[in-house]
Motif scaffolding. Structure first.
Motif, PDB file in Angstrom:
ATOM      1  N   GLY A 115       0.811  -1.217   0.000  1.00  0.00           N
ATOM      2  CA  GLY A 115       0.000   0.000   0.000  1.00  0.00           C
ATOM      3  C   GLY A 115       0.840   1.261   0.000  1.00  0.00           C
ATOM      4  O   GLY A 115       0.407   2.318   0.457  1.00  0.00           O
ATOM      5  N   HIS A 116       2.051   1.148  -0.541  1.00  0.00           N
ATOM      6  CA  HIS A 116       2.990   2.275  -0.498  1.00  0.00           C
ATOM      7  C   HIS A 116       4.085   2.005  -1.527  1.00  0.00           C
ATOM      8  O   HIS A 116       4.714   0.942  -1.503  1.00  0.00           O
ATOM      9  N   ALA A 176      11.384  -0.911  -1.874  1.00  0.00           N
ATOM     10  CA  ALA A 176      12.404  -1.417  -0.949  1.00  0.00           C
ATOM     11  C   ALA A 176      12.307  -2.933  -0.794  1.00  0.00           C
ATOM     12  O   ALA A 176      13.331  -3.624  -0.722  1.00  0.00           O
ATOM     13  N   SER A 177      11.083  -3.461  -0.739  1.00  0.00           N
ATOM     14  CA  SER A 177      10.914  -4.905  -0.567  1.00  0.00           C
ATOM     15  C   SER A 177      11.433  -5.678  -1.774  1.00  0.00           C
ATOM     16  O   SER A 177      11.833  -6.842  -1.646  1.00  0.00           O
ATOM     17  N   LEU A 178      11.429  -5.032  -2.953  1.00  0.00           N
ATOM     18  CA  LEU A 178      11.893  -5.680  -4.180  1.00  0.00           C
ATOM     19  C   LEU A 178      13.363  -5.392  -4.471  1.00  0.00           C
ATOM     20  O   LEU A 178      13.936  -5.966  -5.398  1.00  0.00           O
ATOM     21  N   LEU A 220      10.088   1.204 -10.046  1.00  0.00           N
ATOM     22  CA  LEU A 220       8.800   0.579  -9.719  1.00  0.00           C
ATOM     23  C   LEU A 220       7.662   1.317 -10.413  1.00  0.00           C
ATOM     24  O   LEU A 220       6.786   0.687 -11.038  1.00  0.00           O
ATOM     25  N   SER A 221       7.642   2.634 -10.298  1.00  0.00           N
ATOM     26  CA  SER A 221       6.561   3.423 -10.904  1.00  0.00           C
ATOM     27  C   SER A 221       6.518   3.225 -12.420  1.00  0.00           C
ATOM     28  O   SER A 221       5.441   3.096 -13.016  1.00  0.00           O
ATOM     29  N   THR A 222       7.694   3.175 -13.049  1.00  0.00           N
ATOM     30  CA  THR A 222       7.760   2.941 -14.495  1.00  0.00           C
ATOM     31  C   THR A 222       7.215   1.562 -14.846  1.00  0.00           C
ATOM     32  O   THR A 222       6.471   1.398 -15.820  1.00  0.00           O
ATOM     33  N   GLY A 223       7.577   0.565 -14.037  1.00  0.00           N
ATOM     34  CA  GLY A 223       7.101  -0.785 -14.282  1.00  0.00           C
ATOM     35  C   GLY A 223       5.593  -0.893 -14.186  1.00  0.00           C
ATOM     36  O   GLY A 223       4.946  -1.557 -15.020  1.00  0.00           O
ATOM     37  N   ILE A 224       4.999  -0.255 -13.176  1.00  0.00           N
ATOM     38  CA  ILE A 224       3.538  -0.288 -13.015  1.00  0.00           C
ATOM     39  C   ILE A 224       2.871   0.419 -14.188  1.00  0.00           C
ATOM     40  O   ILE A 224       1.851  -0.060 -14.721  1.00  0.00           O
ATOM     41  N   LYS A 225       3.431   1.553 -14.613  1.00  0.00           N
ATOM     42  CA  LYS A 225       2.854   2.291 -15.746  1.00  0.00           C
ATOM     43  C   LYS A 225       2.931   1.446 -17.020  1.00  0.00           C
ATOM     44  O   LYS A 225       1.970   1.404 -17.818  1.00  0.00           O
TER      45      LYS A 225
END
Length: 294
Positions: free
Chosen positions: A15-16, A22-24, A31-36
């Motif tokens: 949720g953050h 950090a967990s990955l 991360l943001s690029t991957g989600i997009k």
């Protein structure tokens, strides 16, 4: 796409964005690029965004179910291929309620004797955390209560039934007793597991059935801390028999069966429901069944 699905699962779990990155072990921009990119590939928005994580969209909720299935199936495929080439090998991650850690050691030791190429990571967690970790593919199996709270769609194999014992000092007024009633602990200086632990909720129910409202003078999420408090003096605690016997070994402490309203609760191995299971996990479930029968 697989790495993007793993990113999505991590964000949904944490949720953050920062904690998920950090967990990955990746940066937040990555991360943001991957989600997009995942959203572009699927043609839908998966996450509500503002200045921070805003939750999953309806499409995101549906995608999360599929993401977990795809990632889980991919891991299973890898396990199957490893088994075909190397036999039983790899790493099993097991989350265990604190009161069942001795049983986890027995199970993994027996398994390792027969299958020395399999390694284990054993984590101490609450029953609620175990179910969440199974759902989010953070662990392969758990050892938890099977009959006290809803578990969802999982495979289970019973191991044992808990029997509760009073742990007290050798000079306690209870030390020479053959059994103690739950009601007799009213007013005693109790140290107990924290309320987020299912074992504590079970113990509270037993006290309530005996007409007692327990007053915990000390609380901990560690069974070692509970026994250390008893050994230090003045406290008594309640633990399942197997854990109690293990922890008092070599100490000047006594364990006495608790009698009266107690209802036994079954503890066992829990795994995500799959047909078939991976070879390693399927073998672990069969070993748990053999242990229970023995």
């Amino acid at each position: 796409m697989l790495d993007k699905l793993q990113m999505f699962i991590a964000v949904a779990k944490e949720g953050h964005f920062g904690r998920a990155a950090a967990s990955l072990g990746i940066t937040q921009p990555t991360l943001s690029t991957g989600i997009k990119q995942l959203e572009d590939q699927l043609g839908v928005q998966l996450i509500f965004r503002g200045s921070r994580f805003g939750g999953l969209t309806p499409e995101g909720q549906t995608a999360l179910v599929w993401a977990r299935k795809i990632v889980g199936d991919t891991r299973q495929l890898r396990e199957e291929m490893r088994f075909q080439r190397h036999g039983l090998s790899g790493q099993l991650r097991i989350a265990v309620i604190p009161t069942a850690l001795t049983w986890a050691a027995r199970l993994t030791s027996r398994f390792s004797e027969a299958h020395p190429k399999v390694r284990f990571t054993i984590l101490s967690r609450t029953s609620i955390e175990i179910l969440s970790m199974l759902e989010n593919l953070e662990v392969d199996a758990g050892i938890s209560y099977l009959d006290n709270e809803p578990m969802g769609r999982v495979s289970t194999e019973p191991l044992y039934e808990e029997r509760y014992m009073l742990v007290c000092a050798a000079d306690s007024a209870f030390a020479a007793r053959e059994a103690v009633g739950w009601e007799e602990l009213d007013g005693q200086k109790l140290c107990l597991l924290t309320p987020d632990m299912q074992n504590r909720r079970i113990i509270n129910k037993n006290f309530a059935a005996a007409g007692v409202t327990p007053e915990a003078w000390a609380e901990s999420n560690s069974t070692i801390v509970l026994v250390a408090n008893v050994e230090a003096g003045g406290f008594v605690t309640v633990l399942p028999e197997d854990m109690a016997r293990f922890l008092i070994s070599g100490k000047s402490l006594k364990i006495i069966p608790l009698k009266g309203v107690e209802v036994a609760h079954t503890v066992g191995l829990v795994a995500p429901y799959r047909e078939p299971h991976t070879p390693v996990l399927g073998t672990l479930l069969r070993e748990a069944k053999r242990m229970s029968a023995a």
